[in-house]
Write an enzyme that holds these catalytic residues in place. Structure first.
Site, PDB file in Angstrom:
ATOM      1  N   LYS A  48       0.801  -1.222   0.000  1.00  0.00           N
ATOM      2  CA  LYS A  48       0.000   0.000   0.000  1.00  0.00           C
ATOM      3  C   LYS A  48       0.839   1.279   0.000  1.00  0.00           C
ATOM      4  O   LYS A  48       0.308   2.357  -0.271  1.00  0.00           O
ATOM      5  CB  LYS A  48      -0.968  -0.012   1.179  1.00  0.00           C
ATOM      6  CG  LYS A  48      -2.032  -1.097   1.074  1.00  0.00           C
ATOM      7  CD  LYS A  48      -3.024  -0.785  -0.036  1.00  0.00           C
ATOM      8  CE  LYS A  48      -4.196  -1.750  -0.009  1.00  0.00           C
ATOM      9  NZ  LYS A  48      -5.285  -1.325  -0.881  1.00  0.00           N
TER      10      LYS A  48
HETATM   11  C1  LIG Z   1      -2.811  -7.068   3.893  1.00  0.00           C
HETATM   12  C2  LIG Z   1      -3.651  -6.714   2.716  1.00  0.00           C
HETATM   13  N1  LIG Z   1      -3.876  -7.648   1.793  1.00  0.00           N
HETATM   14  C3  LIG Z   1      -4.654  -7.407   0.718  1.00  0.00           C
HETATM   15  C4  LIG Z   1      -5.269  -6.177   0.548  1.00  0.00           C
HETATM   16  C5  LIG Z   1      -6.154  -5.954  -0.656  1.00  0.00           C
HETATM   17  O1  LIG Z   1      -5.524  -5.162  -1.623  1.00  0.00           O
HETATM   18  P1  LIG Z   1      -6.355  -4.253  -2.622  1.00  0.00           P
HETATM   19  O2  LIG Z   1      -6.969  -3.157  -1.789  1.00  0.00           O
HETATM   20  O3  LIG Z   1      -5.356  -3.730  -3.605  1.00  0.00           O
HETATM   21  O4  LIG Z   1      -7.391  -5.106  -3.240  1.00  0.00           O
HETATM   22  C6  LIG Z   1      -5.056  -5.168   1.491  1.00  0.00           C
HETATM   23  C7  LIG Z   1      -5.729  -3.869   1.361  1.00  0.00           C
HETATM   24  O5  LIG Z   1      -5.799  -3.099   2.290  1.00  0.00           O
HETATM   25  C8  LIG Z   1      -4.223  -5.441   2.594  1.00  0.00           C
HETATM   26  O6  LIG Z   1      -3.994  -4.506   3.528  1.00  0.00           O
END
Ligand SMILES: Cc1ncc(COP(=O)(O)O)c(C=O)c1O
Length: 321
Positions: A48
């Site tokens: 992120k």
């Molecule tokens: C640990 C983790 N995995 C997966 C995701 C999902 O990613 P995306 O928001 O790009 O779908 C997030 C999103 O906050 C996350 O913090």
């Protein structure tokens, strides 16, 4: 000169360009390869950081974000950590709004990075440590209230294209380059859908036959059209069973995969012990889904996944017994 051979002007320049590692112990006896992108090696220990930088720089570029203006966003912790880093370096005050259902490490890390952290109670029906779509609605309401109160810029990860662009411009092309364009499939656990949307767009543009799969928690696979039977799954960061994911383009979805809490946990623990890769629940879910692909429709193929964040973010949970 490559990045590792020179001094970088700031932590922001250390975002992205993460290593891609083959999980060769996992795929022993199977046909095909799994390539894992170590997103937990970003400065905030998650993928992120990439979207935080892109969203802020897009908003600076087109004037939506003014010098010194407060930035607000809801987060399961990772986007907030990325925004805390980016806003800290660039000099914007940042307010992170998070459910109490997310782990305490995340709130403490954001605060350490200079964020103001606002924690929102979970619904009475929710289970501590398991953030539901209903819990997220409460966090959204508080974020909207704070944006009004502070006249803030909303770094809206569920809607702003910067979330997709970060992965379309960088993560996806990095995987193509690092793998020598050998990737035939990609699967990704969905929260906002930003990393799926961005990587899938980059892959499909390079070669429309690269297959892209959405990963959801078993019991909350609403994007696959299944009934919601278990909103309280344990895979933090996604699986919110939201009816609408504006960032995802349906034409980029080649299929849907479901992973149970137990599988995600078992694979995250195996990743740590067998591959030396210390990542969280959703990384376990992504690799579990990739293993499933190699055992079924993608036998013999090279499958790419993201290891989304660090196992350090879950030390207060029973992910690590
Ligand atoms: C640990 C983790 N995995 C997966 C995701 C999902 O990613 P995306 O928001 O790009 O779908 C997030 C999103 O906050 C996350 O913090």
């Amino acid at each position: 000169m490559s990045r590792s051979q020179r001094v970088l002007p700031s932590a922001l320049d250390a975002i992205g360009d993460t290593p891609l590692v083959e999980l060769s112990r996992f795929t022993r006896g199977l046909q095909g390869r799994i390539l894992a992108k170590l997103e937990y090696l970003n400065p905030g220990y998650s993928k992120k950081d990439r979207i935080a930088l892109q969203i802020i720089e897009d908003a600076e570029a087109d004037g939506r974000l003014r010098s010194g203006q407060t930035v607000v966003e809801l987060t399961s912790g990772n986007t907030g950590t990325g925004l805390a880093i980016v806003c800290g370096v660039k000099g914007y005050p940042f307010v992170a709004v998070m459910s109490r259902g997310n782990t305490v490490e995340r709130a403490r890390m954001m605060a350490a990075l200079g964020a103001e952290v606002v924690l929102v109670d979970q619904l009475p029906s929710s289970v501590p440590g398991q953030v539901s779509g209903g819990d997220l609605d409460l966090v959204e309401r508080e974020a909207q209230r704070l944006v009004k109160e502070r006249e803030a810029f909303r770094a809206d990860q569920f809607r702003l294209q910067g979330n997709v662009r970060a992965h379309y411009l960088h993560t996806g092309p990095e995987i193509l380059r690092q793998s020598g364009r050998t990737v035939r499939a990609y699967c990704d656990f969905v929260g906002t859908g930003g990393s799926f949307a961005g990587c899938a767009a980059a892959f499909k543009e390079d070669d429309p036959s690269i297959r892209c799969y959405l990963v959801e928690p078993a019991g909350a696979a609403v994007l696959a059209g299944e009934a919601l039977t278990d909103p309280n799954h344990r895979i933090q960061g996604g699986g919110y069973a939201m009816p609408d994911h504006p960032l995802i383009r349906r034409e980029h979805i080649d299929g849907y995969l479901q992973v149970s809490d137990e599988e995600a946990i078992r694979v995250a623990r195996r990743l740590a012990r067998e591959e030396g890769l210390f990542a969280g629940f959703s990384s376990g879910a992504n690799v579990a889904a990739a293993l499933h692909l190699l055992q079924t429709t993608c036998a013999g193929a090279t499958v790419a996944v993201l290891l989304c964040d660090s196992g350090l973010k879950y030390l207060s949970t029973d992910l690590w017994p």
